[in-house]
Design a protein around this motif. Structure first.
Motif, PDB file in Angstrom:
ATOM      1  N   ALA A 114      -0.411   0.520  10.891  1.00 12.95           N
ATOM      2  CA  ALA A 114       0.058  -0.726  10.291  1.00 12.95           C
ATOM      3  C   ALA A 114       1.016  -0.506   9.129  1.00 12.95           C
ATOM      4  CB  ALA A 114      -1.139  -1.560   9.823  1.00 12.95           C
ATOM      5  N   THR A 115       1.131   0.722   8.623  1.00 16.28           N
ATOM      6  CA  THR A 115       2.088   0.988   7.544  1.00 16.28           C
ATOM      7  C   THR A 115       3.306   1.715   8.112  1.00 16.28           C
ATOM      8  OG1 THR A 115       1.118   3.137   6.970  1.00 16.28           O
ATOM      9  CG2 THR A 115       0.210   1.191   5.873  1.00 16.28           C
ATOM     10  N   PRO A 116       4.489   1.436   7.591  1.00 13.81           N
ATOM     11  CA  PRO A 116       5.690   2.130   8.060  1.00 13.81           C
ATOM     12  C   PRO A 116       5.588   3.647   7.938  1.00 13.81           C
ATOM     13  CG  PRO A 116       6.316   0.203   6.803  1.00 13.81           C
ATOM     14  CD  PRO A 116       4.817   0.345   6.656  1.00 13.81           C
ATOM     15  N   LEU A 117       4.875   4.151   6.925  1.00 13.06           N
ATOM     16  CA  LEU A 117       4.721   5.601   6.791  1.00 13.06           C
ATOM     17  C   LEU A 117       4.046   6.179   8.019  1.00 13.06           C
ATOM     18  CD1 LEU A 117       4.597   8.364   5.438  1.00 13.06           C
ATOM     19  CD2 LEU A 117       2.557   7.575   4.198  1.00 13.06           C
ATOM     20  N   MET A 118       2.896   5.627   8.399  1.00 17.63           N
ATOM     21  CA  MET A 118       2.167   6.175   9.533  1.00 17.63           C
ATOM     22  C   MET A 118       2.927   5.966  10.843  1.00 17.63           C
ATOM     23  SD  MET A 118      -0.411   7.782   8.567  1.00 17.63           S
ATOM     24  CE  MET A 118      -0.979   8.105   6.903  1.00 17.63           C
ATOM     25  N   THR A 119       3.628   4.860  10.950  1.00 12.37           N
ATOM     26  CA  THR A 119       4.435   4.643  12.153  1.00 12.37           C
ATOM     27  C   THR A 119       5.559   5.670  12.251  1.00 12.37           C
ATOM     28  OG1 THR A 119       3.933   2.280  12.202  1.00 12.37           O
ATOM     29  CG2 THR A 119       5.926   2.993  13.337  1.00 12.37           C
ATOM     30  N   SER A 120       6.204   5.969  11.134  1.00 10.70           N
ATOM     31  CA  SER A 120       7.271   6.972  11.162  1.00 10.70           C
ATOM     32  C   SER A 120       6.713   8.360  11.442  1.00 10.70           C
ATOM     33  CB  SER A 120       8.027   6.966   9.837  1.00 10.70           C
ATOM     34  OG  SER A 120       7.193   7.365   8.759  1.00 10.70           O
ATOM     35  N   LEU A 148       2.242  -3.905   9.645  1.00 14.47           N
ATOM     36  CA  LEU A 148       2.894  -4.002  10.946  1.00 14.47           C
ATOM     37  C   LEU A 148       1.884  -4.436  11.994  1.00 14.47           C
ATOM     38  CD1 LEU A 148       4.974  -0.684  10.886  1.00 14.47           C
ATOM     39  CD2 LEU A 148       5.733  -2.980  10.234  1.00 14.47           C
ATOM     40  N   GLY A 149       2.289  -5.368  12.840  1.00 16.85           N
ATOM     41  CA  GLY A 149       1.440  -5.800  13.937  1.00 16.85           C
ATOM     42  C   GLY A 149       1.799  -5.084  15.230  1.00 16.85           C
ATOM     43  N   VAL A 150       1.043  -5.359  16.274  1.00 17.14           N
ATOM     44  CA  VAL A 150       1.299  -4.733  17.573  1.00 17.14           C
ATOM     45  C   VAL A 150       2.695  -5.091  18.070  1.00 17.14           C
ATOM     46  CG1 VAL A 150       0.550  -4.595  19.979  1.00 17.14           C
ATOM     47  CG2 VAL A 150      -1.148  -4.693  18.150  1.00 17.14           C
ATOM     48  N   PRO A 200       0.827  -1.209   0.000  1.00 15.04           N
ATOM     49  CA  PRO A 200       0.000   0.000   0.000  1.00 15.04           C
ATOM     50  C   PRO A 200       0.857   1.253   0.000  1.00 15.04           C
ATOM     51  CG  PRO A 200       0.134  -0.909   2.202  1.00 15.04           C
ATOM     52  CD  PRO A 200       0.858  -1.879   1.307  1.00 15.04           C
ATOM     53  N   ALA A 201       0.231   2.393  -0.192  1.00 18.83           N
ATOM     54  CA  ALA A 201       0.943   3.664  -0.083  1.00 18.83           C
ATOM     55  C   ALA A 201       1.538   3.782   1.316  1.00 18.83           C
ATOM     56  CB  ALA A 201      -0.009   4.824  -0.356  1.00 18.83           C
ATOM     57  N   GLY A 202       2.823   4.084   1.389  1.00 15.58           N
ATOM     58  CA  GLY A 202       3.489   4.167   2.688  1.00 15.58           C
ATOM     59  C   GLY A 202       3.806   2.828   3.294  1.00 15.58           C
ATOM     60  N   GLY A 203       3.741   1.754   2.494  1.00 16.94           N
ATOM     61  CA  GLY A 203       3.940   0.413   3.038  1.00 16.94           C
ATOM     62  C   GLY A 203       5.387   0.018   3.238  1.00 16.94           C
ATOM     63  N   GLY A 204       6.344   0.849   2.823  1.00 15.29           N
ATOM     64  CA  GLY A 204       7.756   0.546   3.024  1.00 15.29           C
ATOM     65  C   GLY A 204       8.478   0.097   1.771  1.00 15.29           C
ATOM     66  N   LYS A 205       7.869   0.307   0.598  1.00  9.85           N
ATOM     67  CA  LYS A 205       8.497  -0.148  -0.649  1.00  9.85           C
ATOM     68  C   LYS A 205       9.822   0.561  -0.902  1.00  9.85           C
ATOM     69  CE  LYS A 205       4.826   1.001  -3.019  1.00  9.85           C
ATOM     70  NZ  LYS A 205       3.959   1.397  -1.900  1.00  9.85           N
ATOM     71  N   SER A 206       9.845   1.883  -0.737  1.00 10.67           N
ATOM     72  CA  SER A 206      11.072   2.635  -1.006  1.00 10.67           C
ATOM     73  C   SER A 206      12.184   2.259  -0.035  1.00 10.67           C
ATOM     74  CB  SER A 206      10.797   4.140  -0.937  1.00 10.67           C
ATOM     75  OG  SER A 206       9.876   4.530  -1.941  1.00 10.67           O
TER      76      SER A 206
END
Length: 692
Positions: A344-350, A296-298, A157-163
């Motif tokens: 759950a996405t690396p973008l939102m976590t960052s 990403l999980g808890v 997904p968008a912000g899922g960590g692909k880059s």
């Protein structure tokens, strides 16, 4: 035959040009009276001396020993490693540890995976064996090496960590690879139009643009970039397939399949839905293993977020502990389940890390149902916090910058600059009347003064009218990219090819020639008009001999001008600031060369006043009709209107260092597509940069 033609094209033309000029000058001197012959000989002596000096200074690059392909490949490997180490540091990927990015093989029922026999390069009739491609971020290179075809598609997904995954894959492949292995080069495909250029042509142009040393000429392949690609020394790692127009994605996959037999491998990243739609409209990426990133999980959040926050007093306890404890009970807690889904996405976590861990604010606010009733509300809140947090004092950068000033500028760029923020393209965003007026005023003054000095009042009026029309036309219609960024016309980077482009377009075109454009281009109109004015002035003042001498000086200026267009031998990846400085240096050098040669020639043939006018007009045109010159007009226009800062490149560089933008070659992009989309949403109230 093709090899012979290639060698002929790369033969230096200077001896032939000089021979022709000497023959023409000798004929003029022989046929003229003593006074005219003396003047022509003086002009010839000056131009020859000027040419010798300039070629000695600028031609030193050509006398350097040519690098071998092995040396070019080694230099490219070092440049790629340095480039993405810096970018990874700016993204704080390893600070204090990477977000736990994981992936699995794409389920067979989704239809995006090719036959495993093709992935495994199995012989006809052999049993296909599915490759184990699941893994975690530290295993990126190992997983890729398990794929026999060396072709991989990364979906998420968008912000899922692909880059983040692509950067780590490129760096790990370089770290563990030997000198003979292909260099993984990470590129954004947003500038590729598969309907206009094949993948190999686009890739060669991008390599030469992002790594200027690769634009150097090669006797067999045109450029070093083309030679590296032909020898399978480059592994393309392509990000942003989903950012191409929907109609272009199936064509892009088909073009990649057509080019794949000549590649040592390829990696492509895309959002999942967009890739599957492209597959249904075209084809799968032949022989590629397809993986999808997992949310990403808890447990992943608990392993990462507390380590980004300062302890609250008790050993290892942070403000995230109560939030994570509630997320652990998510199945029975609707609010916790909503927050866990957003993070759950690396973008939102960052973004959550930046908004709360970095500022010391209490992340318990994320659980406030009164403030964030839906997942979109919560995601929007984190996106809205991204720019203000980046411009707080703790983030470093230019201290005078504030979010209140930066947000409107970034929003304007999101709305008008496109996915790639390229400084030289800003002139295309202006109303056409602005460059037309700027060019018209300059042309009227410049050609009017020159014509008036040579022919009097009537000539001045006529020159002003012609100058205004031609200069306005050139400013509006001529597409330019900065020096060193190659045109997509399949040509090489040799100075003689630059001369051919110069005669055809007056500069380096920003795209391939369009069908039906013909030979009459803005650059040609500008050269013919200015050259005709100088030759006519020589004719009116000194007859045919002076006109021939003026034409010779014009030809010399043209070829020296093309010589200056040869890209410098820069090993490191080109950045926006470096591209602008290179174009500025070239523009000023052209102004000196053109103005000096044509001004002194005119002064010798006519008089000092006319020579000074020609020198000033020529130097001004040499600056104005370049990417840097037109950028100056655009920057002034947008700064006066308050839409962009005056020191735009400094602002963009600062935004890059703060993590708002990322650098891809000579352009900037918003680090996250969702942030760019969020900036397009009007805000009724300014976003505060304090607290959460």
């Amino acid at each position: 035959m093709r090899r012979i033609l290639s060698k002929v094209r790369h033969q230096p033309l200077v001896p032939y040009v000089v021979t022709a000029a000497v023959v023409a000058a000798g004929w003029v001197i022989w046929r003229s009276d003593l006074e005219t012959a003396d003047r022509v000989a003086s002009v010839g002596s000056f131009t020859v001396a000027a040419a010798t000096l300039l070629l000695a200074v600028w031609g030193g690059r050509a006398r350097r020993p040519a690098r071998s392909l092995d040396e070019h490949q080694g230099a490219l490997r070092a440049a790629v490693r340095q480039q993405w180490r810096v970018e990874e540091a700016l993204r704080r990927v390893q600070d204090p540890m990477p977000i736990p990015v994981r992936w699995e093989a794409l389920p067979a029922g989704l239809g995006g995976q090719d036959h495993w026999a093709n992935v495994g390069l199995a012989a006809a009739g052999a049993t296909a064996v599915e490759v184990a491609v699941a893994g975690r971020l530290p295993e990126a290179a190992a997983v890729f090496r398990r794929i026999p075809s060396r072709r991989l598609v990364v979906l998420g997904p968008a912000g899922g960590g692909k880059s983040v995954l692509l950067i780590r894959l490129a760096l790990d492949l370089i770290a563990a690879g030997g000198p003979g292995e292909p260099v993984p080069v990470l590129l954004s495909v947003t500038s590729w139009d598969p309907g206009r250029a094949g993948f190999a042509d686009w890739l060669v142009a991008r390599l030469a643009a992002d790594y200027p040393a690769l634009a150097a000429g090669h006797p067999d392949f045109g450029t070093v970039a083309a030679a590296l690609l032909a020898e399978e020394r480059v592994l393309p790692v392509l990000d942003g397939l989903d950012e191409l127009p929907a109609a272009a994605r199936p064509a892009a996959l088909l073009a990649l399949n057509a080019a794949s037999p000549g590649l040592p491998g390829v990696v492509v990243a895309s959002r999942t839905a967009q890739y599957l739609d492209a597959v249904r409209g075209g084809d799968v990426l032949t022989g590629a293993a397809v993986v999808r990133l997992l949310p990403l999980g808890v447990a992943d959040l608990a392993a990462y977020l507390p380590r980004t926050a300062r302890p609250t007093g008790r050993a290892s306890a942070t403000a995230w502990e109560p939030v994570l404890a509630r997320l652990a009970g998510a199945p029975a807690d609707d609010r916790a389940r909503l927050v866990g889904g957003v993070l759950a996405t690396p973008l939102m976590t960052s973004l959550a890390r930046a908004a709360y861990s970095d500022t010391g604010a209490d992340p318990a606010a994320l659980l406030d149902a009164g403030r964030f009733g839906t997942a979109d509300d919560l995601a929007g809140h984190l996106l809205d916090r991204a720019v203000p947090v980046a411009y707080t004092e703790h983030a470093g950068g230019a201290a005078a910058r504030t979010a209140a000033r930066a947000v409107p500028w970034l929003a304007w760029l999101a709305a008008h600059a496109g996915p790639d923020i390229a400084w030289w393209r800003l002139s295309a965003v202006m109303p056409r009347a602005v460059p037309a007026v700027a060019g018209g005023v300059f042309g009227a003054v410049a050609l009017g003064v020159v014509a008036g000095a040579a022919g009097g009042g009537v000539a001045a009026v006529l020159g002003a009218v012609v100058g205004a029309v031609v200069s306005g036309f050139v400013m509006v219609r001529q597409p330019l990219v900065p020096t060193g960024l190659p045109a997509d016309d399949g040509g090489g980077a040799g100075w003689h090819r630059q001369a051919a482009r110069l005669l055809r377009t007056g500069g380096v075109a920003s795209g391939p020639p369009r069908p039906g454009r013909g030979v009459v281009t803005p650059g040609l109109v500008g050269w013919v008009t200015g050259g005709a004015a100088i030759v006519a002035a020589g004719w009116l003042s000194g007859g045919g001999a002076a006109a021939v001498a003026a034409a010779g000086a014009l030809l010399l200026a043209l070829f020296l001008d093309a010589w200056l267009d040869v890209p410098t031998d820069v090993t490191a990846a080109a950045g926006p600031l470096a591209v602008l400085r290179a174009d500025r240096r070239t523009a000023l050098a052209k102004a000196v060369v053109r103005g000096g040669i044509l001004g002194v020639t005119t002064a010798a043939l006519i008089d000092a006043g006319t020579g000074l006018a020609v020198a000033a007009a020529t130097a001004g045109a040499s600056v104005l009709f370049t990417a840097w010159g037109r950028f100056g007009v655009a920057r002034a226009w947008f700064a006066v209107r308050g839409e962009l800062p005056w020191r735009l490149l400094a602002f963009l560089d600062d935004a890059h260092r703060r993590g708002v933008l990322r650098q891809i070659g000579g352009v900037y992009q918003f680090r996250h597509a969702r942030l760019r989309e969020r900036l397009l949403v009007p805000r009724p109230e300014p976003v505060s940069s304090r607290g959460a």
